[in-house]
Every structure is written in structure tokens, then in C-alpha cells.
Design a protein around this motif. Structure first.
Motif: not given
Length: 531
Positions: A139-148
Motif C-alpha cells: 500500500l505504501a510503496f504503490a502510493a509513492s509510485a502513484g505520486s508520479l
């Protein structure tokens, strides 16, 4: 002493303070501003210029828009609608959670997306018979990727876009980041789905005693009193509901440390929010740490969610006092007041940003003002929504970034890097800058890291006589690769206790992702944005 030397000294002290984790980020940022003025490196006007910068105002306005989506229940409702239909298969659940987190973080913030989805993910994991540790780091890692995916995904995107324009290039378009973001989200989903079961621990998170329930919000008043965004529509249904309880004076729970996402020992109840006694929430002096943990004492309030039968049993326990009776709340509730207005205002803001009709700061301020005028948010809610630590941090580190440019410190570093690696390959220079950004970003704010590295990237691009665009986009990608430590981002910290994670759990899944992000930054980005 030479101003460039003073700049390096201030930078070194700032990095030491960041890594020590003993000095508040806002204090470090203000200290940087005052130090640069006191040493004569910058004038007072130059040192304080960041606090009035349009970029800072735009970032502040985005916190308000994000709060509107959370406070009206849009984020949590969307999360529940999608995740609750995902079934019980771990891979399918992981993929859907990752995609949803990425989509939400593109329009709100990484922290907002994780905070809104964390309780929902824990509940779904419990219902599916899975331990939350298999789902929360994804969940946390995907949110970081989605910020791009969009300009508004993270403050770093806004910083590098403005830096590119200031260096003689051009600002990036609102959806232009998606050219790098879509492959990175796909990579992240692939890694967490295929590697999550093997690389993530099968660990039971900290739990509260049997009497500790599971919170989700049930009414707007409760939502505001807890200073959290909880959608009433996803908390109540035919099978599940929510209730508020207080810790009784002689409760066995007194002294127990809890946080949102923790489950009871029989895994039927999940804690969604906690609040210290009768105290009103004070964003400047929170009663909990960054992960939302709180050591319970008599009178503390908890919002809990679970099956109606379990709620009835737990609220009857002598260790808690039921404020809201489960029987009285056993009904369905729609989205919160103002949800449609919030979505319309968000849509208008996105159109303004995508078309470039007005500057980004103007679009953000118009959206924030509209949310207040239409009564989606109150003025106090608006003030609370803004992460003042982030705003002050960016404004303060802008002064250091300006000092790097004006004193020639960035040119000195650039010359040193090029003397070491040569001038033949801009790809190699890009690799060095990205590795530096990724290493620093595991221990200090990625915004602060990019603000320091960006002037060096500008100097290297100018010396090599190449475009600044690939350097700025690569820094954005490298800054988002904060996957190796729990302290790399607040989102990583937020999932740590509910998932029962330890410090060393992050790098196992984070290492292949970091390598993938580095490859995209160095090899793929220059193809889309040529040197």
C-alpha cells in the motif's frame, strides 16, 4: 569565509540534524534560513523568499483539496467500494490495493491516500484471513509510485517543474509525469504482487486486548473530533458497523499502546482512530507519534469497527464505556456532506492545471477558496489540513537551494563530479545524481534532498550543454524511490505498527523496486525527454 564554504557547512549541519531525527523538520528549515542570513550568504529578503514563493502556496492549497476529499468521505468510500469487491485471493487483493493507492495519491497526497486506505485494508485483510503485513507495505510503496502520475502527486513534482523552467527549460505538464509514472506504477504492482508473499514477513501485528475494538467513523461530528477522515458510508452496512468507546477508569487497556489499524486478539474488530480524552485535537502538539500511536489512559476515545454482533459484545465489556450504541447505529449511511461539491471543485482545478489557463498557484488557491465558500470545509478545518511542517520545510530548503546557485557551490560540486566521471556521457552523470538522491532520500525528506541536488543537476546540464528536462524528471523518479527504510517517508512509518513490521522488513521488497526505479530514471527517462 567564502559564501560557498558557509553553504557547505550549513548543508552538512542540516543533513546531520535530519539524520539524527532529534530535531523537528520545521526547526531545521528555519535554522537553515537564519544561518544563511547570519553568515552573510544570503540577504534577509533572499533567505525568506521561499515563504512567499508560488510553489509553496500551491503545495499548501493542495493539502486543503486533499482534506476536502477525505473529510467528505470520498477517499474512504472509493477505497471501500473497490477493495471490498476484490475477493480473498492475496495476489488479486494486492494488485487492486496497489492500483487504488496509486490512483488516489495522484490527486491527493501519498500520506492522505495511505491514511484513508489503511483502516480499510486492515479490515479487508482480516476478513480475507490474511495478515495485514502482506498488504500494508505494498500500500505504501504503490502510493509513492502513484505520486508520479500527475503534477500534484507530490511536492517534489512541483519543485522540479519550477526548477526546470527557472533553468531555461520548461515546466512539465499536469499529466506529463504519467509518461514516467505509468511504467513505474506497473513495475511496482508487478513487484508487490509477485514478490510480496515471499519477501514480506508473515507477522502478526501488535494487538489490543480482547476488549479493544476496531474503529471507523460514523458521523461527521465524530469525524471532525478525531481530526481524521472517515467515511460513514463505508462503516455501516448489513453486516458491519462502528461505535465509539471510552477507556473505563479501571480498564485493563490502560497503558496499552494502540494505533489505527490494530486488531483485537480474535481479529473481529479493528481500531480506526484514537483520541486523547476530552482534549481537542491540536495539530501543533499531537498526542501521538507520526504513526498515530497512543498509550491509552482512562477517558481516551476509540472509534472501532467490525461485525455488529462483535461490536455489541465488546461495547458491553467493563473495560470500555460505549458512547454510541451499536444497536442505535445499525443502519446504512451515504457519503458525507459536500462530497459532490468537493469532486466538482477538484475536477475544475485539474482542468485549469491541465490546460494551463492560470498559474498552478492560482488554480490551487481558487480551489481552496471555493471549498470554504461552498462550505465543504470550515476555516479551522482548512488551517488544520495544511501540513505546516512540509510548507516550512520546503520554504526553508529553498533558501539553501538558492544559496547553492548564487554562491557557486553547485558549480563546484558539478565540476567535481564531471572531473571524476568525465564529460562524455550524460547518462553517467545522471546515474551519479540519482544514486545520491536515492541514498539521501532513505534518511531525510525527499523534498529536501531534491532541493539540494537540483542546483547541482542544473550546473551539470549547463556544463554538458544538454537539456535540463531529463535531469529534473530523473530526480523526481529517484526521489520517489524511498523504499529501503521505514523512516524514508511518513507513509512507510504509518504502516509500520499496524503491519507489525521491523526496520529490516522494508528493504527486502524495496531493493528490487529501487533498482527498477533507478533503471527507469537513467535509461528510460532520457528516451522520453532527450538530452
Amino acid at each position: 569565509m567564502d559564501p560557498a564554504v558557509w553553504t557547505f557547512i550549513v548543508l552538512g549541519l542540516a543533513i546531520f540534524a535530519f539524520v539524527s531525527n532529534r530535531v523537528p523538520l520545521a526547526v531545521i528549515a528555519v535554522g537553515v534560513v537564519l544561518a544563511l542570513w547570519a553568515t552573510g550568504t544570503l540577504t534577509l529578503a533572499q533567505a525568506l523568499a521561499g515563504f512567499g514563493d508560488p510553489t509553496v502556496l500551491f503545495i499548501a492549497s493542495l493539502f486543503v483539496v486533499s482534506e476536502a476529499l477525505d473529510a467528505t468521505g470520498v477517499t474512504a468510500w472509493a477505497g471501500h467500494q473497490v477493495i471490498s469487491r476484490a475477493g480473498t485471493d492475496r495476489r488479486r487483493l494486492t494488485a487492486i490495493i496497489a492500483l487504488l493507492a496509486a490512483a488516489l495519491s495522484a490527486f491527493i497526497s501519498i500520506n492522505g491516500a495511505v491514511a484513508a486506505l489503511l483502516p480499510v485494508v486492515v479490515v479487508v485483510a482480516v476478513r480475507a484471513g490474511l495478515v495485514p503485513s502482506k498488504l500494508l507495505i505494498p500500500l505504501a510503496f504503490a502510493a509513492s509510485a502513484g505520486s508520479l502520475l500527475t503534477l500534484t502527486g507530490t511536492p517534489v513534482n512541483i519543485v522540479v517543474s519550477d526548477a526546470a523552467a527557472a533553468a531555461g527549460g520548461r515546466a512539465f505538464g499536469f499529466f506529463e509525469f504519467a509518461l514516467a509514472g505509468i511504467p513505474l506504477v506497473a513495475l511496482t504492482v508487478l513487484v508487490v504482487v509477485l514478490g510480496g508473499d515471499r519477501l514480506l514477513p508473515d507477522r502478526v501485528p501488535d494487538r489490543v486486548a480482547d476488549v479493544a475494538p476496531d474503529p471507523r467513523a460514523h458521523a461527521r461530528a465524530l469525524r471532525e473530533s478525531y481530526a481524521v477522515s472517515l467515511d460513514t458510508g463505508v462503516l455501516f452496512g448489513a453486516r458491519d458497523g462502528a461505535a465509539e468507546v471510552l477507556v473505563a477508569p479501571r480498564s485493563a487497556l490502560i497503558g496499552t499502546t494502540v494505533c489505527a489499524g490494530m486488531t483485537t486478539s480474535d481479529e473481529s474488530i479493528v481500531i480506526l482512530a484514537v483520541r486523547r480524552g476530552a482534549e481537542a485535537p491540536d495539530p501543533a502538539h499531537p498526542a501521538r507519534d507520526i504513526a498515530g500511536a497512543l498509550t491509552l489512559q482512562a477517558g481516551d476515545a476509540l472509534l472501532v469497527q467490525g461485525p455488529w454482533e462483535s461490536l455489541t459484545r465488546y461495547t458491553a465489556s467493563p473495560d470500555v464505556i460505549a458512547v454510541t450504541s451499536p444497536q442505535a447505529l445499525q443502519r446504512a449511511v451515504p457519503l458525507g456532506r459536500g462530497a459532490r461539491r468537493a469532486l466538482v471543485i477538484l475536477g475544475v482545478m485539474v482542468v485549469l492545471l491541465a490546460t494551463g489557463l492560470v498559474p498552478p498557484a492560482v488554480a490551487g488557491l481558487l480551489a481552496a477558496g471555493a471549498l470554504i465558500v461552498t462550505r465543504v470545509l470550515t476555516v479551522p478545518q482548512t488551517y488544520r489540513a495544511i501540513s505546516w511542517t512540509t510548507v516550512i520545510l520546503i520554504a526553508g530548503m529553498m533558501a539553501l537551494s538558492a544559496a547553492f546557485t548564487s554562491t557557486g557551490a553547485a558549480d563546484l560540486v558539478a565540476d567535481g563530479v564531471l572531473a571524476l566521471i568525465g564529460r562524455a556521457s550524460p547518462h553517467l552523470a545522471l546515474l551519479v545524481l540519482c544514486v545520491l538522491t536515492m541514498v539521501l532520500g532513505q534518511f531525510i525528506s525527499n523534498v529536501a534532498t531534491v532541493l539540494v541536488v537540483a542546483p547541482i543537476a542544473v550546473a551539470i546540464a549547463a556544463t554538458l550543454d544538454v537539456s535540463i528536462q531529463p535531469f529534473m524528471m530523473a530526480l523526481t523518479v529517484a526521489g520517489a524511490a524511498a523504499f529501503l527504510t521505514p523512516v524514508a517517508t511518513p507513509a512507510n512509518v504509518m504502516v509500520m505498527q499496524p503491519g507489525g513490521y521491523r526496520f529490516g522488513d522494508y528493504w527486502r521488497l524495496g531493493a528490487p523496486l529501487t533498482v527498477g526505479f533507478l533503471a527507469v530514471a537513467v535509461l528510460y527517462v532520457p528516451v522520453i525527454w532527450p538530452f
